[in-house]
Design a protein around this motif. Sequence first.
Motif, PDB file in Angstrom:
ATOM      1  N   UNK A   1       6.587 -65.434 -31.244  1.00 21.60           N
ATOM      2  CA  UNK A   1       6.415 -64.120 -30.603  1.00 21.60           C
ATOM      3  C   UNK A   1       7.637 -63.767 -29.764  1.00 21.60           C
ATOM      4  N   UNK A   2       8.197 -64.765 -29.105  1.00 24.45           N
ATOM      5  CA  UNK A   2       9.391 -64.491 -28.282  1.00 24.45           C
ATOM      6  C   UNK A   2      10.546 -64.023 -29.175  1.00 24.45           C
ATOM      7  N   UNK A   3      10.690 -64.652 -30.340  1.00 21.64           N
ATOM      8  CA  UNK A   3      11.814 -64.293 -31.216  1.00 21.64           C
ATOM      9  C   UNK A   3      11.618 -62.923 -31.866  1.00 21.64           C
ATOM     10  N   UNK A   4      10.366 -62.560 -32.115  1.00 23.46           N
ATOM     11  CA  UNK A   4      10.101 -61.321 -32.858  1.00 23.46           C
ATOM     12  C   UNK A   4       9.934 -60.094 -31.973  1.00 23.46           C
ATOM     13  N   UNK A   5       9.728 -60.312 -30.680  1.00 22.96           N
ATOM     14  CA  UNK A   5       9.245 -59.183 -29.865  1.00 22.96           C
ATOM     15  C   UNK A   5      10.200 -57.987 -29.843  1.00 22.96           C
ATOM     16  N   UNK A   6      11.505 -58.240 -29.951  1.00 18.44           N
ATOM     17  CA  UNK A   6      12.434 -57.110 -29.893  1.00 18.44           C
ATOM     18  C   UNK A   6      12.545 -56.361 -31.217  1.00 18.44           C
ATOM     19  N   UNK A   7      12.223 -57.038 -32.318  1.00 15.36           N
ATOM     20  CA  UNK A   7      12.454 -56.396 -33.619  1.00 15.36           C
ATOM     21  C   UNK A   7      11.177 -55.895 -34.287  1.00 15.36           C
ATOM     22  N   UNK A   8      10.030 -56.444 -33.875  1.00 17.96           N
ATOM     23  CA  UNK A   8       8.805 -56.209 -34.642  1.00 17.96           C
ATOM     24  C   UNK A   8       7.639 -55.917 -33.700  1.00 17.96           C
ATOM     25  N   UNK A   9       6.850 -54.866 -33.958  1.00 16.70           N
ATOM     26  CA  UNK A   9       5.661 -54.643 -33.123  1.00 16.70           C
ATOM     27  C   UNK A   9       4.640 -55.759 -33.379  1.00 16.70           C
ATOM     28  N   UNK A  10       4.169 -56.378 -32.305  1.00 16.19           N
ATOM     29  CA  UNK A  10       3.284 -57.538 -32.434  1.00 16.19           C
ATOM     30  C   UNK A  10       1.974 -57.300 -31.713  1.00 16.19           C
ATOM     31  N   UNK A  11       0.918 -57.934 -32.204  1.00 23.05           N
ATOM     32  CA  UNK A  11      -0.308 -58.035 -31.422  1.00 23.05           C
ATOM     33  C   UNK A  11      -0.787 -59.470 -31.538  1.00 23.05           C
ATOM     34  N   UNK A  12      -1.682 -59.865 -30.636  1.00 20.03           N
ATOM     35  CA  UNK A  12      -2.138 -61.252 -30.636  1.00 20.03           C
ATOM     36  C   UNK A  12      -3.664 -61.301 -30.566  1.00 20.03           C
ATOM     37  N   UNK A  13      -4.233 -62.020 -31.521  1.00 16.84           N
ATOM     38  CA  UNK A  13      -5.677 -62.256 -31.518  1.00 16.84           C
ATOM     39  C   UNK A  13      -5.918 -63.738 -31.244  1.00 16.84           C
ATOM     40  N   UNK A  14      -6.751 -64.026 -30.260  1.00 22.78           N
ATOM     41  CA  UNK A  14      -7.180 -65.400 -29.962  1.00 22.78           C
ATOM     42  C   UNK A  14      -8.622 -65.504 -30.453  1.00 22.78           C
ATOM     43  N   UNK A  15      -8.871 -66.450 -31.361  1.00 21.95           N
ATOM     44  CA  UNK A  15     -10.236 -66.531 -31.895  1.00 21.95           C
ATOM     45  C   UNK A  15     -11.208 -67.146 -30.891  1.00 21.95           C
ATOM     46  N   UNK A  16     -10.669 -67.884 -29.913  1.00 23.04           N
ATOM     47  CA  UNK A  16     -11.548 -68.569 -28.968  1.00 23.04           C
ATOM     48  C   UNK A  16     -12.139 -69.853 -29.529  1.00 23.04           C
ATOM     49  N   UNK A  17     -11.528 -70.388 -30.609  1.00 21.13           N
ATOM     50  CA  UNK A  17     -11.997 -71.687 -31.134  1.00 21.13           C
ATOM     51  C   UNK A  17     -11.933 -72.737 -30.031  1.00 21.13           C
ATOM     52  N   UNK A  18     -10.845 -72.743 -29.284  1.00 20.34           N
ATOM     53  CA  UNK A  18     -10.771 -73.554 -28.070  1.00 20.34           C
ATOM     54  C   UNK A  18     -10.861 -72.620 -26.868  1.00 20.34           C
TER      55      UNK A  18
END
Length: 377
Positions: free
Chosen positions: A20-37
């Motif tokens: 995510x750190x490498x992509x954040x400037x070039x690509x729109x990102x979102x993050x889903x946490x499933x909550x498995x842990x």
Amino acid sequence: RTVMCVVGARPNFMKIAPIMAALEDSTPLSLVHTGQHYDIHMQALFFQQLGIPEPDINLEVGSGSHGWQTAEIMQRFEPVVDAAAPIAVLVVGDVNSTIACALVAAKKQIPVIHVEAGLRSFDRSMPEEINRVLTDQLAQLLFTTERAAGENLLREGVEENRIHFVGNVMIDSLLDHRSKAVAARETLLQSKGEAAVEACGSGYAVLTLHRPANVDDASILRGIISLLQRISERIPIVFPVHPRTKAALERSGLDQTLEQISGIFCLSPVGYLEMLGLMSESRLVLTDSGGMQEETTALGIPCVTLRNNTERPITVTEGTNTVTGIAPERVLAVVDDILVTGGKSGCTPELWDGKAALRIRDVMIGWLKSLGNGGDR
Ligand code: UD1
């Protein structure tokens, strides 16, 4: 629209952070946490220490049987995908969250990107092996950590132009955070007090254990504990106990046995920086984890893998790893050798140089462009 990144369980976090750190400037990102842990020490602490952005959505799935957990993640992930219509879904590793979200996306013809593709233990009794094989069949873009993984994929019919050997993002995290590792003394002092610091002062082994094959069956677990007792007569053992293992120990009453072994120091699960410190300063690591076989290779610390096989063969052929299984005489012979000679001297595998996420970014920029031009299929 975003590239939707997915995490769920502890070993996912150190992989997603550098991506995510490498992509954040070039690509729109979102993050889903499933909550498995969901325990603080199994996830929130990792977000904080690794600087992972707050998830846009937490599916809050929690624990359950494989069928239940995988299905529940799918049911909760599907409306999220419908609402967001992501450009692609990016999954890492081999946990149930990985296959569940990849399957939902693939059926909606949303491209799946798999980071850490192609690793194979060739042991289908391991739930992760099933997750790995199936996720790779669903993925359009596959990033590998070692050359053997690419060969496995080709053998399974994955088209060569989808496979990219980029190195190991988990090692990106390790190199990034190494200087911030919490000193072993600090961790021991906090959880076990001065006596443990004293006992471990002239060297200790780190142990992690959580594979169902090792912990779920009480008689197997009893055998492992008696083996650990013999190891602890040679070197103190620091043992952060995974929740699955804690439950198994309590269920079988073996927690009492363990408590009486003076050379074993049981800790609650520790954070990423604490684990990095504990591993870096240890004489050896005993583990059935996948990731730690790689982390010890990167750190140059001898690793004894308490399993019959590994999906990460480069840690054995080039790194510091020895796969022993749990037969006492075999494990003790390898431990003794490490204590006397310092063990195998490994070298750093190709492309485990802290730049894997940047390579992923470069491939993805080109790939996303090609999608915009009519897709890559
Ligand atoms: C999962 C992954 C495994 C990975 C491991 C790392 C799968 C199939 N397995 O195994 O590949 O190596 O994570 O930790 O996805 N529990 C808690 N708190 C938590 C999480 C779990 O108490 O935050 C307990 C529950 O009792 C649960 C048990 O641990 O039933 C197992 O959790 P689960 O996520 O099902 O599998 P892991 O053994 O953690």
